[in-house]
Design an enzyme around this catalytic site. Structure first.
Site, PDB file in Angstrom:
ATOM      1  CE  LYS A 182     -17.155  67.586  43.717  1.00 38.74           C
ATOM      2  NZ  LYS A 182     -16.988  69.199  43.076  1.00 38.74           N
ATOM      3  CB  SER A 187      -9.078  70.325  42.864  1.00 38.39           C
ATOM      4  OG  SER A 187      -8.894  71.950  43.169  1.00 38.39           O
ATOM      5  CG  HIS A 200      -7.730  77.205  43.442  1.00 37.74           C
ATOM      6  ND1 HIS A 200      -7.593  75.826  43.788  1.00 37.74           N
ATOM      7  CD2 HIS A 200      -8.738  77.096  42.204  1.00 37.74           C
ATOM      8  CE1 HIS A 200      -8.550  75.168  43.055  1.00 37.74           C
ATOM      9  NE2 HIS A 200      -9.248  75.704  42.325  1.00 37.74           N
TER      10      HIS A 200
HETATM   11  O1  PNS Z   1     -14.677  74.839  42.021  1.00 42.73           O
HETATM   12  P1  PNS Z   1     -16.125  74.388  41.480  1.00 42.73           P
HETATM   13  O2  PNS Z   1     -16.499  72.910  42.083  1.00 42.73           O
HETATM   14  O3  PNS Z   1     -16.038  74.326  40.093  1.00 42.73           O
HETATM   15  O4  PNS Z   1     -17.115  75.588  41.952  1.00 42.73           O
HETATM   16  C1  PNS Z   1     -18.348  75.199  41.632  1.00 42.73           C
HETATM   17  C2  PNS Z   1     -19.237  76.362  42.325  1.00 42.73           C
HETATM   18  C3  PNS Z   1     -19.158  76.028  43.927  1.00 42.73           C
HETATM   19  C4  PNS Z   1     -19.166  77.694  41.924  1.00 42.73           C
HETATM   20  C5  PNS Z   1     -20.680  76.181  41.896  1.00 42.73           C
HETATM   21  O5  PNS Z   1     -20.941  74.580  42.247  1.00 42.73           O
HETATM   22  C6  PNS Z   1     -21.743  76.764  42.902  1.00 42.73           C
HETATM   23  O6  PNS Z   1     -21.990  77.898  43.041  1.00 42.73           O
HETATM   24  N1  PNS Z   1     -22.614  76.040  43.746  1.00 42.73           N
HETATM   25  C7  PNS Z   1     -23.403  76.450  44.894  1.00 42.73           C
HETATM   26  C8  PNS Z   1     -24.728  76.335  44.165  1.00 42.73           C
HETATM   27  C9  PNS Z   1     -25.372  77.077  43.346  1.00 42.73           C
HETATM   28  O7  PNS Z   1     -25.437  78.141  43.468  1.00 42.73           O
HETATM   29  N2  PNS Z   1     -26.045  76.386  42.125  1.00 42.73           N
HETATM   30  C10 PNS Z   1     -26.394  77.141  41.021  1.00 42.73           C
HETATM   31  C11 PNS Z   1     -25.448  77.532  39.815  1.00 42.73           C
HETATM   32  S1  PNS Z   1     -25.918  78.348  38.357  1.00 42.73           S
END
Ligand code: PNS
Length: 179
Positions: free
Chosen positions: A43, A130, A19
Protein backbone atom coordinates in the site's frame (compact mmCIF):
# COMPACT_ATOMS: atom_id res chain seq x y z
CA UNK A 1 -1.35 -9.89 39.24
CA UNK A 2 -1.02 -10.44 35.49
CA UNK A 3 -0.45 -7.31 33.45
CA UNK A 4 -2.81 -6.86 30.53
CA UNK A 5 -0.91 -5.77 27.45
CA UNK A 6 -2.93 -4.63 24.44
CA UNK A 7 -1.89 -3.60 20.97
CA UNK A 8 -3.61 -0.94 18.92
CA UNK A 9 -2.75 -1.82 15.31
CA UNK A 10 -3.36 0.37 12.30
CA UNK A 11 -1.93 2.26 9.37
CA UNK A 12 -2.13 5.71 11.03
CA UNK A 13 -1.47 7.49 7.73
CA UNK A 14 -1.69 9.98 9.32
CA UNK A 15 -2.79 9.68 12.95
CA UNK A 16 -5.89 11.71 13.74
CA UNK A 17 -7.46 13.15 16.88
CA UNK A 18 -9.82 10.16 16.73
CA UNK A 19 -6.87 7.77 17.09
CA UNK A 20 -5.52 9.80 20.03
CA UNK A 21 -8.94 9.77 21.67
CA UNK A 22 -8.99 5.98 21.43
CA UNK A 23 -5.41 5.66 22.69
CA UNK A 24 -6.29 7.74 25.74
CA UNK A 25 -9.32 5.55 26.45
CA UNK A 26 -7.26 2.38 25.93
CA UNK A 27 -4.47 3.63 28.20
CA UNK A 28 -7.02 3.83 31.02
CA UNK A 29 -8.17 0.23 30.81
CA UNK A 30 -5.00 -1.65 29.83
CA UNK A 31 -1.80 -1.85 31.86
CA UNK A 32 0.24 -1.37 28.71
CA UNK A 33 -0.84 -0.25 25.27
CA UNK A 34 1.43 -0.70 22.27
CA UNK A 35 0.46 1.35 19.23
CA UNK A 36 1.55 -0.91 16.38
CA UNK A 37 1.98 0.79 13.01
CA UNK A 38 1.65 -1.52 10.03
CA UNK A 39 4.39 -1.59 7.41
CA UNK A 40 2.55 -2.53 4.30
CA UNK A 41 4.80 -2.57 1.22
CA UNK A 42 1.78 -3.18 -1.03
CA UNK A 43 0.00 0.00 0.00
CA UNK A 44 1.44 3.35 -1.05
CA UNK A 45 1.35 5.43 2.13
CA UNK A 46 1.48 9.23 2.22
CA UNK A 47 3.83 9.21 5.23
CA UNK A 48 6.77 6.82 5.52
CA UNK A 49 6.79 4.35 8.37
CA UNK A 50 9.51 6.39 10.10
CA UNK A 51 7.47 9.60 9.77
CA UNK A 52 4.34 7.92 11.12
CA UNK A 53 6.27 6.46 14.05
CA UNK A 54 7.93 9.78 14.86
CA UNK A 55 4.61 11.67 14.88
CA UNK A 56 2.88 8.97 16.92
CA UNK A 57 5.72 8.84 19.46
CA UNK A 58 5.63 12.62 19.90
CA UNK A 59 1.86 12.66 20.32
CA UNK A 60 1.67 9.77 22.82
CA UNK A 61 4.60 10.58 25.09
CA UNK A 62 2.17 12.10 27.62
CA UNK A 63 0.85 8.60 28.46
CA UNK A 64 3.39 6.59 30.46
CA UNK A 65 1.92 3.18 29.64
CA UNK A 66 1.70 3.80 25.89
CA UNK A 67 4.54 2.86 23.53
CA UNK A 68 4.87 2.89 19.76
CA UNK A 69 6.22 0.15 17.53
CA UNK A 70 6.00 -1.00 13.91
CA UNK A 71 5.18 -4.41 12.53
CA UNK A 72 4.74 -6.36 9.35
CA UNK A 73 3.27 -9.76 8.65
CA UNK A 74 0.32 -11.11 10.57
CA UNK A 75 -0.99 -8.90 13.31
CA UNK A 76 -1.65 -11.91 15.58
CA UNK A 77 2.02 -12.99 15.31
CA UNK A 78 3.12 -9.53 16.31
CA UNK A 79 0.64 -9.52 19.24
CA UNK A 80 2.04 -12.82 20.52
CA UNK A 81 5.62 -11.51 20.15
CA UNK A 82 4.89 -8.65 22.59
CA UNK A 83 2.83 -10.86 24.96
CA UNK A 84 -0.37 -8.98 24.21
CA UNK A 85 -3.63 -10.59 25.24
CA UNK A 86 -5.88 -7.99 23.62
CA UNK A 87 -6.21 -6.00 20.41
CA UNK A 88 -7.84 -2.60 20.57
CA UNK A 89 -9.86 -1.41 17.58
CA UNK A 90 -12.10 1.62 17.22
CA UNK A 91 -15.63 1.48 15.90
CA UNK A 92 -16.99 4.81 14.74
CA UNK A 93 -20.23 3.85 13.09
CA UNK A 94 -22.19 0.73 12.23
CA UNK A 95 -20.48 0.75 8.84
CA UNK A 96 -17.17 -0.10 10.54
CA UNK A 97 -18.68 -3.05 12.32
CA UNK A 98 -18.95 -5.53 9.47
CA UNK A 99 -15.29 -5.23 8.47
CA UNK A 100 -14.09 -5.14 12.07
CA UNK A 101 -16.19 -8.17 13.04
CA UNK A 102 -14.83 -10.17 10.11
CA UNK A 103 -11.26 -9.23 11.02
CA UNK A 104 -11.79 -9.94 14.74
CA UNK A 105 -13.29 -13.37 14.05
CA UNK A 106 -10.53 -14.27 11.60
CA UNK A 107 -7.92 -13.17 14.12
CA UNK A 108 -9.67 -15.27 16.76
CA UNK A 109 -9.45 -18.26 14.44
CA UNK A 110 -5.70 -17.61 14.05
CA UNK A 111 -5.06 -16.87 17.74
CA UNK A 112 -7.91 -18.06 19.99
CA UNK A 113 -6.42 -16.51 23.14
CA UNK A 114 -6.19 -13.01 21.71
CA UNK A 115 -9.28 -10.92 22.44
CA UNK A 116 -10.37 -8.01 20.26
CA UNK A 117 -11.77 -5.11 22.27
CA UNK A 118 -13.84 -2.50 20.44
CA UNK A 119 -14.05 1.02 21.81
CA UNK A 120 -15.89 4.05 20.48
CA UNK A 121 -14.15 7.38 20.04
CA UNK A 122 -15.89 10.59 21.13
CA UNK A 123 -18.89 11.40 18.89
CA UNK A 124 -17.02 14.44 17.60
CA UNK A 125 -14.66 12.04 15.79
CA UNK A 126 -17.25 9.60 14.50
CA UNK A 127 -16.94 10.89 10.92
CA UNK A 128 -13.17 11.26 10.96
CA UNK A 129 -10.80 9.02 9.02
CA UNK A 130 -7.17 9.20 7.85
CA UNK A 131 -8.34 8.76 4.27
CA UNK A 132 -10.60 11.83 4.43
CA UNK A 133 -7.91 13.85 6.18
CA UNK A 134 -5.44 13.00 3.38
CA UNK A 135 -7.99 13.87 0.73
CA UNK A 136 -8.98 17.19 2.29
CA UNK A 137 -5.34 18.18 2.84
CA UNK A 138 -4.46 17.22 -0.74
CA UNK A 139 -7.31 19.37 -2.04
CA UNK A 140 -6.34 22.34 0.11
CA UNK A 141 -9.21 22.17 2.63
CA UNK A 142 -9.02 22.84 6.36
CA UNK A 143 -8.20 19.97 8.69
CA UNK A 144 -8.28 22.13 11.79
CA UNK A 145 -9.37 20.19 14.85
CA UNK A 146 -9.15 16.86 13.03
CA UNK A 147 -5.46 16.14 13.57
CA UNK A 148 -2.87 17.42 16.07
CA UNK A 149 -0.96 20.59 15.09
CA UNK A 150 2.18 18.55 14.43
CA UNK A 151 0.38 16.39 11.87
CA UNK A 152 -1.22 19.46 10.31
CA UNK A 153 2.24 20.98 9.90
CA UNK A 154 3.66 17.77 8.38
CA UNK A 155 0.72 17.53 5.99
CA UNK A 156 1.32 21.10 4.84
CA UNK A 157 4.97 20.26 4.22
CA UNK A 158 3.98 17.17 2.22
CA UNK A 159 1.56 19.11 0.06
CA UNK A 160 3.87 22.05 -0.41
CA UNK A 161 7.52 21.26 0.40
CA UNK A 162 8.37 24.97 0.02
CA UNK A 163 6.34 25.56 3.19
CA UNK A 164 9.09 23.82 5.19
CA UNK A 165 11.65 26.29 3.94
CA UNK A 166 9.33 29.26 4.53
CA UNK A 167 9.28 28.30 8.22
CA UNK A 168 13.05 27.95 8.33
CA UNK A 169 13.38 31.36 6.69
CA UNK A 170 11.09 33.10 9.18
CA UNK A 171 13.44 33.36 12.20
CA UNK A 172 16.27 34.55 9.96
CA UNK A 173 14.09 37.35 8.58
CA UNK A 174 13.07 38.53 12.06
CA UNK A 175 16.70 38.45 13.26
CA UNK A 176 17.54 40.66 10.31
CA UNK A 177 14.86 43.19 11.30
CA UNK A 178 16.15 43.52 14.88
CA UNK A 179 19.62 44.46 13.76
O1 PNS B 1 -5.92 1.29 10.24
P1 PNS B 1 -6.27 0.12 9.38
O2 PNS B 1 -5.60 0.25 8.04
O3 PNS B 1 -7.75 -0.11 9.29
O4 PNS B 1 -5.63 -1.18 10.09
C1 PNS B 1 -5.80 -2.46 9.53
C2 PNS B 1 -4.88 -3.46 10.24
C3 PNS B 1 -3.45 -2.97 10.24
C4 PNS B 1 -5.31 -3.66 11.66
C5 PNS B 1 -5.01 -4.81 9.46
O5 PNS B 1 -4.86 -4.56 8.10
C6 PNS B 1 -3.97 -5.83 9.89
O6 PNS B 1 -4.02 -6.35 10.98
N1 PNS B 1 -2.99 -6.09 9.00
C7 PNS B 1 -1.90 -7.01 9.26
C8 PNS B 1 -2.02 -8.28 8.40
C9 PNS B 1 -2.99 -9.27 9.01
O7 PNS B 1 -2.85 -9.70 10.12
N2 PNS B 1 -4.03 -9.61 8.22
C10 PNS B 1 -5.08 -10.54 8.63
C11 PNS B 1 -6.28 -9.76 9.16
S1 PNS B 1 -7.58 -10.82 9.64
Amino acid sequence: MKKVIAIYPGSFDPLTNGHLDLIERGSKIFDELVVAILRNPEKQALFSLAERKEMMTAMTERWENVSVDTFDGLMVDYAVSVNASAVLRGIRAISDYEYELQMALMNRKLAPNLETVFMMPAEAYSYLSSRLVREIAQLGGSINGLVPDLVQQRLREKMDPAHKFENLEAPRKSRGKKR
